[in-house]
Design a protein around this motif. Structure first.
Motif, short mmCIF file in Angstrom:
data_model
loop_
_atom_site.label_atom_id
_atom_site.label_comp_id
_atom_site.label_asym_id
_atom_site.label_seq_id
_atom_site.Cartn_x
_atom_site.Cartn_y
_atom_site.Cartn_z
N MET A 187 0.75 -1.28 0.02
CA MET A 187 -0.03 -0.01 0.04
C MET A 187 0.81 1.19 -0.23
O MET A 187 1.91 1.24 0.66
CB MET A 187 -0.81 0.16 1.28
N MET A 188 0.33 2.36 -0.65
CA MET A 188 1.08 3.40 -1.12
C MET A 188 0.61 4.58 -0.21
O MET A 188 -0.69 4.54 -0.20
CB MET A 188 1.36 3.90 -2.38
N PHE A 189 1.43 5.16 0.58
CA PHE A 189 0.62 6.57 1.36
C PHE A 189 1.44 7.84 0.99
O PHE A 189 2.37 8.19 1.04
CB PHE A 189 1.00 6.26 2.85
N GLU A 190 0.41 8.60 -0.01
CA GLU A 190 0.91 9.86 -0.58
C GLU A 190 1.41 10.55 0.45
O GLU A 190 0.69 10.79 1.50
CB GLU A 190 -0.17 10.46 -1.28
N ASN A 191 2.64 11.44 0.07
CA ASN A 191 3.14 12.52 1.08
C ASN A 191 3.84 11.99 2.26
O ASN A 191 3.79 12.76 3.42
CB ASN A 191 2.13 13.41 1.57
N HIS A 192 3.74 10.62 2.41
CA HIS A 192 4.62 10.23 3.49
C HIS A 192 6.10 10.65 3.49
O HIS A 192 6.78 10.66 2.55
CB HIS A 192 4.46 8.45 3.56
N PRO A 193 6.42 10.92 4.68
CA PRO A 193 7.93 11.50 4.82
C PRO A 193 8.98 10.36 4.62
O PRO A 193 10.17 10.96 4.33
CB PRO A 193 7.98 11.98 6.45
N ASP A 194 8.87 9.11 4.79
CA ASP A 194 9.97 8.26 4.57
C ASP A 194 9.56 6.93 4.19
O ASP A 194 9.52 5.79 5.19
CB ASP A 194 10.90 8.21 5.79
N LEU A 195 8.83 6.55 3.29
CA LEU A 195 8.05 5.31 2.94
C LEU A 195 8.99 4.39 2.32
O LEU A 195 9.36 4.35 1.30
CB LEU A 195 6.68 5.48 1.87
N ARG A 196 9.33 3.33 3.10
CA ARG A 196 10.53 2.45 2.93
C ARG A 196 10.05 1.35 3.59
O ARG A 196 9.41 1.25 4.49
CB ARG A 196 11.90 2.90 2.80
N ARG A 197 10.59 0.04 3.14
CA ARG A 197 10.40 -1.22 3.99
C ARG A 197 10.93 -1.08 5.49
O ARG A 197 11.62 -0.45 5.66
CB ARG A 197 11.18 -2.34 3.08
N LEU A 198 9.95 -1.72 6.19
CA LEU A 198 10.24 -1.79 7.63
C LEU A 198 10.61 -3.20 8.27
O LEU A 198 11.51 -3.34 9.01
CB LEU A 198 9.01 -1.29 8.31
N LEU A 199 10.01 -4.27 7.56
CA LEU A 199 10.22 -5.31 8.34
C LEU A 199 10.95 -6.41 7.56
O LEU A 199 11.65 -7.43 7.76
CB LEU A 199 8.85 -6.05 8.57
N THR A 200 11.11 -6.39 6.18
CA THR A 200 11.58 -7.16 5.22
C THR A 200 12.55 -6.63 4.75
O THR A 200 13.25 -5.53 4.90
CB THR A 200 10.72 -7.61 3.99
#
Length: 198
Positions: A130-143
């Motif tokens: 899922m994409m979140f528009e205008n998120h400040p740092d959208l990158r993988r977290l667990l994988t």
């Protein structure tokens, strides 16, 4: 339904107005559904309205409805579900929005409304794509950074796409295509209510 839930339901309808798509009562909990394009506006109203005051986001998660109701689901595939708490008024609500595009699910970020949404949105991005528009740092977290796919999607293979192992010749960990065979899954059995469980 209790008088408190009736009051909360009325205030939710009043505050959300035209942004409200659906309001459901189940098991003494209220779920409000809004269109994804109105998610930020609805969130701001839920936080600021004097009779609601949902100042705390407890959880935000993705949901893949593709196999919901034993495959009979005909609605949109992906939704974001947000659990909110009003510490001031001791009340809870669930907020849900469906993505309009199953191939590329996009939602507005809620980081500006509740900063804690940051890591929850990164998790939904990582696990569901899922994409979140205008998120400040959208990158993988667990994988891992090189991970292919999104493992919580219902169409993701249970054995994965790649495996990693230590290669003694190269003296490092390497990635390679999965080398195990597909497994036969035991079908889910739904028993009739009251059936003997021996």
């Amino acid at each position: 339904m209790s008088a408190k839930l009736e009051h909360l339901s009325a205030q939710l309808k009043l505050a959300l107005g035209d942004t409200l798509v659906r309001l459901e009562h189940k098991l003494d909990e209220i779920t409000v559904e809004v269109a994804a394009k109105h998610l930020t506006v609805a969130a701001e109203k839920l936080k600021a309205h004097a009779e609601l005051q949902f100042e705390q986001l407890i959880d935000l998660c993705g949901v893949d409805y593709s196999e919901y109701a034993d495959g009979l689901w005909e609605g949109p595939r992906f939704a974001v579900v947000i659990h909110l708490l009003s510490v001031s008024l001791n009340q809870r609500v669930r907020l849900r929005a469906f993505a309009t595009d199953d191939g590329f699910p996009v939602f507005p970020t809620l980081v500006d409304v509740w900063p804690v949404a940051n890591w929850f949105e990164r998790e939904a991005f990582d696990l569901y794509g899922m994409m979140f528009e205008n998120h400040p740092d959208l990158r993988r977290l667990l994988t891992d950074y090189g991970f292919v796919g999104h493992p919580f999607r219902k169409d993701f293979p249970m054995i994965g796409n790649v495996e990693m192992r230590y290669d003694p010749v190269q003296q490092r960990v390497i990635y390679q295509p999965v080398s195990i065979d597909l497994r036969n899954n035991v079908p889910r059995v739904i028993r009739e209510e009251g059936a003997h469980r021996g």
